[in-house]
Design a protein around this motif. Structure first.
Motif, PDB file in Angstrom:
ATOM      1  N   GLU A  34       0.839  -1.213   0.000  1.00  0.00           N
ATOM      2  CA  GLU A  34       0.000   0.000   0.000  1.00  0.00           C
ATOM      3  C   GLU A  34       0.868   1.255   0.000  1.00  0.00           C
ATOM      4  OE1 GLU A  34      -2.451  -0.457   3.460  1.00  0.00           O
ATOM      5  OE2 GLU A  34      -3.488  -2.195   2.593  1.00  0.00           O
ATOM      6  N   SER A  35       1.986   1.194   0.716  1.00  0.00           N
ATOM      7  CA  SER A  35       2.907   2.314   0.788  1.00  0.00           C
ATOM      8  C   SER A  35       3.514   2.604  -0.593  1.00  0.00           C
ATOM      9  CB  SER A  35       4.001   1.983   1.804  1.00  0.00           C
ATOM     10  OG  SER A  35       4.761   3.090   2.112  1.00  0.00           O
TER      11      SER A  35
ATOM     12  N   GLU B  32       0.866   4.204  -2.786  1.00  0.00           N
ATOM     13  CA  GLU B  32       0.735   5.621  -2.438  1.00  0.00           C
ATOM     14  C   GLU B  32       1.887   6.434  -3.028  1.00  0.00           C
ATOM     15  OE1 GLU B  32       0.438   8.540   1.491  1.00  0.00           O
ATOM     16  OE2 GLU B  32       0.241   6.373   1.793  1.00  0.00           O
TER      17      GLU B  32
END
Length: 448
Positions: free
Chosen positions: A206-207, A210
């Motif tokens: 997810e990082s 992003e």
């Protein structure tokens, strides 16, 4: 930066000897700022910084900080997340209201107003960034490149040729890369790592997702990753890919297929398919940036590599010694592939120092599998870095899982002895801890 960088006269680093911190220290010294710092232990990097006129001390003591840096109105303190929270100097600057920034925040400020090329990934980013910095410099770009390793071409982790474009290694540790303002992003890999920070692999993913959304102009992604963008890879179905790959005397010769043309006969003097991928990535970014292809091809040929990234220490017909920073099972597999491809039929002795208790615990089975591929193995104790011991997590525990018949746990004091006993053909030292400090004594003994 609340005061504005132009109003800051003094930059003080807590953890100045780190690879990323020291690049910033060099950068600010070149800008004419007063630079000083603390680090836990002396190293080649701190020695090089001292030679540049940067005052460094190794005891955690506020009294050791040079007086001008205690003027908080004119001083910025940069710290590494690896510093313990009870570090005396760190506590002092916090309590006395100094302006305090993590390394990543400072890089964020530098990248905010400059065209920025960022390379992210759990593996490959250091070499890719170093190749990219070299390609841009050699093709005439006014570039500042912050590298996560020491480039063999410049004997430095900073390339400073101007400030029209910044090349930066975008570090996923501590979600640091979310501080950057990139125009072009390349993501090389997204294997589970840093689970001490992220706890689970999908949080890491997810990082990266992003971070990928921060690309203003172009997003390049290694083929197969779960993020959509311009793809690069070894395979033919990538937008940028290598074709007709040959090896001639340790050099890769290949064609590069791009969305618009085929570039023939590129030469790369680095071993291993992972490095071929790194070169494709750097070349693709440089082309998207607008660098002239003919100059890029010439520059790739002269790239010498990064210290401790498949770094040949000895290379003769009878004896090969390679030192490498690999500290994750995927990196060890890539290193093994490169050694076997470049030195077929030779018996390979690997010396490995695990880095972090948590990483050893999280990937112990994968480490055992990757290390079992070598003919002989010497295993050092775990290098703790920022961590305290975890019960039951030891090198002895890892050793028991390795299927290699010729394996042994050794101390650093006895390491050279144990290597010499085995009369090796190919030696590989592996790890991100202080095993790098042993390289010169190993090399010396092997050459006798």
């Amino acid at each position: 930066m609340s005061k504005g960088l132009e109003n800051i006269k003094n930059i003080y680093f807590i953890g100045i000897g780190g690879i990323g911190m020291s690049a910033l220290a060099r950068y600010f010294k070149f800008l004419g700022k007063n630079v000083a710092g603390y680090d836990k232990t002396p190293s080649q990097i701190t020695s090089d910084l001292s030679e540049m006129g940067i005052a460094i001390h190794f005891d955690d003591n506020v009294d050791a900080i040079p007086k001008i840096f205690l003027n908080k109105e004119e001083t910025l303190v940069v710290y590494t997340p690896a510093i313990p929270k009870d570090h005396k100097e760190f506590v002092y600057v916090q309590e006395h209201g100094f302006e305090l920034k993590k390394r990543a925040e400072v890089l964020g400020i530098i990248t905010k107003n400059t065209y920025t090329l960022a390379v992210a990934g759990t593996h490959g980013k250091t070499t890719t960034t170093a190749i990219l910095g070299h390609l841009l410099k050699e093709s005439g770009a006014e570039v500042t490149a912050f590298l996560g390793g020491i480039s063999e071409n410049y004997n430095s982790n900073l390339i400073l040729e101007g400030n029209k474009v910044v090349v930066v290694e975008a570090d996923e540790f501590d979600r640091s890369f979310l501080q950057l303002y990139p125009d072009i992003i390349a993501i090389t890999s997204m294997d589970a790592d840093h689970l001490d920070i992220y706890e689970e692999a999908n949080a890491l993913e997810e990082s990266f997702v992003e971070f990928s959304s921060r690309a203003k102009d172009h997003l390049l992604v290694c083929n197969g990753l779960p993020i959509s963008g311009i793809t690069f890879g070894i395979d033919d179905d990538s937008d940028y890919c290598a074709q007709n790959i040959k090896i001639d005397n340790g050099t890769y010769i290949f064609n590069l297929k791009t969305p618009h043309k085929l570039i023939r006969d590129l030469h790369l003097n680095l071993p291993g398919r992972h490095n071929l991928l790194n070169a494709i990535t750097a070349f693709a970014i440089a082309m998207l940036f607008g660098s002239p292809t003919a100059l890029l091809a010439k520059a790739l040929l002269t790239f010498k590599g990064v210290q401790r990234r498949f770094s040949y220490q000895i290379k003769t017909n009878d004896l090969v010694y390679v030192d490498d920073y690999a500290h994750h099972p995927t990196e060890i597999n890539a290193l093994h592939q490169a050694v076997r491809e470049m030195h077929p039929g030779k018996k390979v002795l690997a010396v490995f120092q695990p880095h972090l208790y948590s990483r050893t615990r999280d990937f112990v089975t994968d480490f055992a599998t990757s290390l079992s591929q070598f003919d002989q193995l010497l295993l050092l104790d775990i290098y703790p870095a920022r961590e305290l011991p975890i019960e039951g997590v030891t090198s002895k525990w890892l050793l028991e899982m390795i299927s290699n018949e010729d394996k042994k746990l050794v101390s650093k004091d006895n390491l050279v002895n144990e290597i010499m006993k085995r009369n090796p053909e190919v030696v590989v030292t592996i790890g991100a801890g202080d095993i790098g400090e042993e390289v010169s004594s190993i090399k010396e003994a092997l050459l006798v």
